[in-house]
Design an enzyme around this catalytic site. Structure first.
Site, short mmCIF file in Angstrom:
data_model
loop_
_atom_site.label_atom_id
_atom_site.label_comp_id
_atom_site.label_asym_id
_atom_site.label_seq_id
_atom_site.Cartn_x
_atom_site.Cartn_y
_atom_site.Cartn_z
N ALA A 154 0.94 -1.15 -0.02
CA ALA A 154 -0.03 -0.15 -0.01
C ALA A 154 0.77 1.32 -0.05
CB ALA A 154 -0.76 0.23 1.01
N ARG A 158 10.61 7.74 -1.86
CA ARG A 158 11.97 7.94 -2.19
C ARG A 158 12.13 7.55 -3.82
NH1 ARG A 158 14.62 4.90 2.33
NH2 ARG A 158 12.54 4.41 2.92
N LYS A 199 5.35 2.54 -6.18
CA LYS A 199 6.51 1.73 -6.09
C LYS A 199 6.42 0.29 -6.43
CE LYS A 199 8.55 0.70 -1.85
NZ LYS A 199 9.39 1.13 -0.60
N ASN A 225 14.95 -7.31 10.94
CA ASN A 225 13.93 -7.85 10.49
C ASN A 225 13.63 -7.58 8.91
OD1 ASN A 225 11.11 -8.78 10.03
ND2 ASN A 225 10.26 -6.81 11.01
N SER A 277 15.91 -5.94 -58.13
CA SER A 277 16.18 -4.83 -57.11
C SER A 277 15.19 -3.74 -57.44
CB SER A 277 17.83 -4.14 -57.33
OG SER A 277 18.24 -5.21 -56.97
#
Ligand code: UD1
Ligand code: MG
Length: 458
Positions: A16, A21, A28, A172, A408
């Protein structure tokens, strides 16, 4: 210990946050790592664990996040205000199965492996398990506080930590597995009496210690698996690690990479034996390179399969094409969606092929556009030939029979058919079918104007 796989698994993914940054209007978790959004990496890992439910908590960026995963079997839970990780998980309580274990993943931690998650889920059975990591620079993370017996007692967030706690290097990862009976109970007891006035999920660790529920902390030995992405710097660093690991796998499988640091895989690349890839190549989507394929420098290849011993010379683009064995492509070729090249076809420089089938041994070697065309076997398409497939409104097909020779700079105005063994004179504009085996020419006869003088300056 009972086998945890016999108990249902719920997976909650927290996604969420805004990601301030990142300095971006895109949420993000929708930023891309190796061509796939961060959240998609996490969802793919979650799916591989066969949970009974995947619940994603979203908020910043609104519906853009669920919309990016339309059609997936996901329970989307909106967290309108981001009041903390504990508050985020509280939103999922109505969806959690009573007898399940919940694995909590973070939408911005994309590289955690399924094996790592499995072991954490096993460690959490009827209990709580934390994935931790030793960080020489632990700043910003929650620290794992252990007692004299070295058992985890609580997690203290950086902003709430004492000087001594900040010195703890075990942090953590944010990835937690917990039995739902405990989780539901603990979530009701969270408060926001802390430095950030947030509801911390991490407070459940102290509750577990108080309730004498075992806390298993697994220390992750691979820091990158638990690295969270907070900025474009983090994203770039994780991208390089991810790419390096993919390159190493290819090298281990016998692929020759002229420089493993100059290769980008944004999807999956399957390779046969003796494949060689020069520098600067990008592979997107699903790409298969059969035995002996050589890819020259700076090629971009997307959703394509390339047959054995085909050589793709530098600076070629291939997109949604099927290429047989022994073909030669490029340099500077552009092969667009719907192209099928049969064995030993040659596509040369500055040639664009779109939605066309080129049969065995045929050549389009210089400066041509071939679109919506069926080319037979052993056809030679000369330099500068254009198939005029578009009248401004509709697209039409060109069909060229086996062994035809297109001189060609001819233009073939579709719909048009060139018969087998036909020859088209150079410079012709062909608007009607050309019969098999004959020479067809359409151009003004060459004249010489006797005595003609060039203009002179007035
Ligand atoms: C969190 C942990 C910290 C851990 C770190 C690892 C808490 C209180 N802290 O801190 O112990 O070391 O992750 O990276 O859990 N999110 C929501 N809703 C919210 C808040 C966050 O969905 O209200 C999501 C974010 O989008 C993100 C994840 O939860 O994916 C983590 O949030 P973040 O704000 O980065 O937590 P940290 O402060 O880094
Ligand atoms: Mg974070």
């Amino acid at each position: 210990m009972p086998d945890s796989s016999s108990y249902p698994l719920n997976i909650v993914i927290l996604a969420a946050g805004k990601g301030t940054r990142m300095h971006s209007s895109t949420p993000k978790v929708l930023h891309k790592l190796a061509g796939t959004s961060l959240l998609a990496h996490v969802i793919n890992t979650a799916e591989s664990l066969n949970p009974s439910k995947i619940i994603v908590v979203y908020g910043y960026g609104g519906e853009a996040v669920p919309q990016a995963f339309a059609g997936k079997n996901i329970t989307w839970v909106k967290q309108t205000e981001q009041l903390g990780t504990g508050h985020a998980v509280q939103q999922t309580v109505p969806y959690l199965d009573t007898d399940a274990t919940t694995l909590i993943l973070l939408g911005d931690v994309p590289l955690v492996s399924a094996d790592r998650c499995k072991s954490l889920i096993e460690a959490a059975h009827q209990q709580l398990a934390l994935l931790t990591v030793i960080k020489p620079e632990p700043k910003g993370y929650g620290r794992i506080v252990r007692n004299e017996q070295c058992l985890p007692q609580r997690i203290v967030e950086e902003k709430d930590a004492t000087e001594a706690e900040r010195a703890i290097k075990e942090v953590n990862s944010g990835i937690i597995a917990v039995a739902n009976t405990h989780l539901k109970n603990w979530l009701t007891r969270l408060d926001n009496n802390n430095a950030q006035r947030e509801y911390y999920l991490t407070d459940i660790v102290a509750m577990a210690a108080n309730d004498c529920v075992a806390i298993n902390a697994e220390v992750c030995d691979d820091e990158w698996q638990v690295t969270g992405i907070n900025s474009k710097l983090d994203l770039a660093a994780v991208e390089r690690v991810y790419q390096t690991r993919l390159a190493q796998k290819l090298l281990q499988g016998g692929v020759t990479l002229h420089d493993p640091a100059r290769l980008d895989i944004r999807g999956s690349l399957t390779t046969g034996q003796d494949v060689e890839i020069d520098v600067g190549c990008i592979f997107e989507g699903e790409v298969t390179l059969a035995d002996g394929v050589k890819i020259g420098a700076y090629c971009v290849i997307k959703d394509a399969s390339i047959g054995a011993n085909t050589i793709v010379a530098p600076f070629s683009h291939i997109d949604q094409a099927t290429i047989a064995n022994d073909c030669r492509i490029g340099p500077y070729a552009r092969i667009r969606p719907g192209t099928e090249l049969n064995t030993a076809a040659h596509i040369g420089n500055f040639v664009e092929i779109k939605n066309s089938q080129i049969d065995t041994g045929s050549k389009v070697n210089h400066l041509s556009y071939v679109g919506d065309t069926t080319v037979g076997k052993n056809v030679n398409i000369g330099a500068g030939v254009i198939t005029c497939n578009y009248d401004g409104v509709n697209k039409s097909r060109t069909v060229i029979g086996d062994n035809a020779f297109i001189g060609s700079d001819a233009q073939l105005i579709a719909p048009v058919t060139i018969g087998a063994n036909a020859t088209i004179g150079a410079g012709s504009t062909i608007s009607k079918d050309a019969p098999a085996g004959e020479l067809t020419v359409s151009r003004g006869r060459q004249v010489t104007v006797p005595g003609w003088k060039r203009p002179v300056k007035k």
